[in-house]
Design a protein around this motif. Structure first.
Motif, PDB file in Angstrom:
ATOM      1  N   HIS A 140       0.856  -1.192   0.000  1.00  0.00           N
ATOM      2  CA  HIS A 140       0.000   0.000   0.000  1.00  0.00           C
ATOM      3  C   HIS A 140       0.884   1.231   0.000  1.00  0.00           C
ATOM      4  O   HIS A 140       1.667   1.432   0.928  1.00  0.00           O
TER       5      HIS A 140
ATOM      6  N   SER B 196      -2.413   3.526  -4.029  1.00  0.00           N
ATOM      7  CA  SER B 196      -2.312   2.271  -4.766  1.00  0.00           C
ATOM      8  C   SER B 196      -2.200   1.110  -3.783  1.00  0.00           C
ATOM      9  O   SER B 196      -1.393   1.154  -2.853  1.00  0.00           O
TER      10      SER B 196
ATOM     11  N   SER C 189      -1.949  -3.202  -3.778  1.00  0.00           N
ATOM     12  CA  SER C 189      -1.819  -4.477  -4.480  1.00  0.00           C
ATOM     13  C   SER C 189      -1.810  -5.571  -3.429  1.00  0.00           C
ATOM     14  O   SER C 189      -1.130  -5.444  -2.410  1.00  0.00           O
TER      15      SER C 189
ATOM     16  N   HIS D  89      -5.526  -5.431  -7.668  1.00  0.00           N
ATOM     17  CA  HIS D  89      -4.839  -4.159  -7.881  1.00  0.00           C
ATOM     18  C   HIS D  89      -5.888  -3.065  -7.803  1.00  0.00           C
ATOM     19  O   HIS D  89      -6.929  -3.142  -8.476  1.00  0.00           O
TER      20      HIS D  89
ATOM     21  N   SER E 166      -6.555   1.312  -7.278  1.00  0.00           N
ATOM     22  CA  SER E 166      -6.129   2.691  -7.088  1.00  0.00           C
ATOM     23  C   SER E 166      -7.297   3.423  -6.454  1.00  0.00           C
ATOM     24  O   SER E 166      -8.459   3.078  -6.676  1.00  0.00           O
ATOM     25  N   TYR E 167      -6.978   4.417  -5.634  1.00  0.00           N
ATOM     26  CA  TYR E 167      -8.041   5.163  -4.974  1.00  0.00           C
ATOM     27  C   TYR E 167      -7.600   6.597  -4.756  1.00  0.00           C
ATOM     28  O   TYR E 167      -6.408   6.906  -4.755  1.00  0.00           O
TER      29      TYR E 167
END
Length: 124
Positions: free
Chosen positions: A15, A19, A21, A89, A91-92
């Motif tokens: 983290h 992002s 994963s 995966h 993204s935020y």
């Protein structure tokens, strides 16, 4: 992951700066698979969305609630007897209204299984 969710377990999580994963292991003997579907189990679509929520919560260390699902695409089934590991995966970004805008993909070495675009809010 919550204690109640043992279908997926986090094997590895990274983290950084919007992002996330994660490598997730699937319990191919989980009770939910006995009914979905008997003799040919597949991971329910609702569980794919739930794992996005739970990994987001784990990374942010805060409970969330789904605010809006703009796009949910179930692209291929996950057969837990064949696929025991998947990658998530995500993204935020924080939105001006306080929500968290999320784009996520759940895949395995075989296929892209699920895509999500939507938003969550922090539960207070």
């Amino acid at each position: 992951m919550t204690e109640a969710n043992t279908l997926f377990s986090i094997h590895d999580l990274t983290h950084e700066d919007g992002s996330i994963s994660a490598v997730l292991l699937i319990d191919q003997h989980h009770n939910i698979l006995k009914g979905h579907f008997p003799g040919h189990p597949v991971i329910p679509g609702a569980c794919m969305l739930q794992v996005v929520k739970e990994v987001l919560e784990h990374a942010l260390n805060q409970p969330t609630r789904l605010k809006k699902a703009d796009s949910l695409k179930f692209l291929s089934m996950i057969d837990p007897e064949i696929t025991t590991e998947v990658q998530l995966h995500m993204s935020y970004r924080n939105n001006e209204d306080g929500s968290i805008i999320v784009n996520a993909k759940l895949s395995s070495s075989r296929s892209l299984h699920f895509k999500f675009q939507g938003s969550f809010v922090i539960e207070k």
